[in-house]
Design a protein around this motif. Structure first.
Motif, short mmCIF file in Angstrom:
data_model
loop_
_atom_site.label_atom_id
_atom_site.label_comp_id
_atom_site.label_asym_id
_atom_site.label_seq_id
_atom_site.Cartn_x
_atom_site.Cartn_y
_atom_site.Cartn_z
N HIS A 61 108.31 27.61 -23.65
CA HIS A 61 109.27 26.75 -24.41
C HIS A 61 110.76 27.63 -24.75
O HIS A 61 111.65 27.11 -24.27
N ILE A 62 110.31 28.98 -24.95
CA ILE A 62 111.52 29.61 -25.51
C ILE A 62 112.49 30.02 -24.25
O ILE A 62 113.82 29.68 -24.28
N LEU A 63 112.01 30.38 -23.29
CA LEU A 63 112.59 30.32 -22.06
C LEU A 63 113.37 29.51 -21.55
O LEU A 63 114.54 29.24 -21.04
N GLU A 64 112.49 28.10 -21.51
CA GLU A 64 113.20 26.78 -20.80
C GLU A 64 114.18 26.32 -21.65
O GLU A 64 115.06 25.79 -21.17
N LEU A 65 114.10 26.20 -23.06
CA LEU A 65 115.05 25.70 -23.83
C LEU A 65 116.26 26.63 -23.80
O LEU A 65 117.46 26.24 -23.73
N SER A 66 116.04 28.03 -23.53
CA SER A 66 117.10 29.00 -23.62
C SER A 66 117.76 28.65 -22.32
O SER A 66 119.15 28.95 -22.23
#
Ligand SMILES: [Fe+2]
Length: 155
Positions: A50-55
């Motif tokens: 989630h962190i990677l894709e939101l970033s």
């Protein structure tokens, strides 16, 4: 929603997911080895994704993502900060449940927001992950899955 509003929302989600990763670090450490810890490690990985894709979504809007440093004051860590190693699977799962309730309800609110379709798809996928995590933890507590783990049976 304008770019700034979208960016603020996504940045908040990044922070929430980052806190969840740290909470899982603690919980997995407290539980030790075994298939329940392995399952929780999968959930941890979902939060990292989630962190990677939101970033990436933020970068696509030319917004620099927040440093995903865990906010120790964050409400999400409340239940797990007191966890000691080997405290027991039941306590660890009970500590994690309110965290997953928080991430699930936060994503539930997010999917109701007028994000652009691409962003909304990402937020919906993450929300589905959160619902799955919470359902699993509720089921684990309900069925006392760790007792089955002790008996060496994986349901
Ligand atoms: Fe989760």
């Amino acid at each position: 929603m304008n770019v700034q509003e979208i960016a603020e929302e996504l940045s908040r989600l990044v922070q929430l997911d980052a806190d969840a990763v740290v909470a899982y670090d603690r919980v997995i450490e407290a539980i030790g080895d075994g298939w329940i810890a392995t399952e929780l490690a999968r959930f941890r990985l979902d939060h990292q994704r989630h962190i990677l894709e939101l970033s990436k979504a933020l970068l696509d809007m030319n917004v620099r993502p927040p440093e995903a440093s865990p906010d120790m004051k964050g409400t999400i860590l409340g239940g797990v900060t007191g966890l000691r190693a080997r405290l027991g699977t039941e306590q660890a799962l009970k500590a994690m449940k309110p965290n997953e309730e928080l991430t699930t309800s936060t994503y539930a609110r997010a999917v109701a927001k007028p994000f652009p379709e691409e962003v909304l798809e990402l937020v919906r996928r993450n929300y589905a992950d959160e619902q799955r995590h919470l359902a699993w933890i509720e089921r684990a507590l309900d069925q006392r899955l760790w007792e089955q783990e002790r008996a060496g049976a994986q349901p």
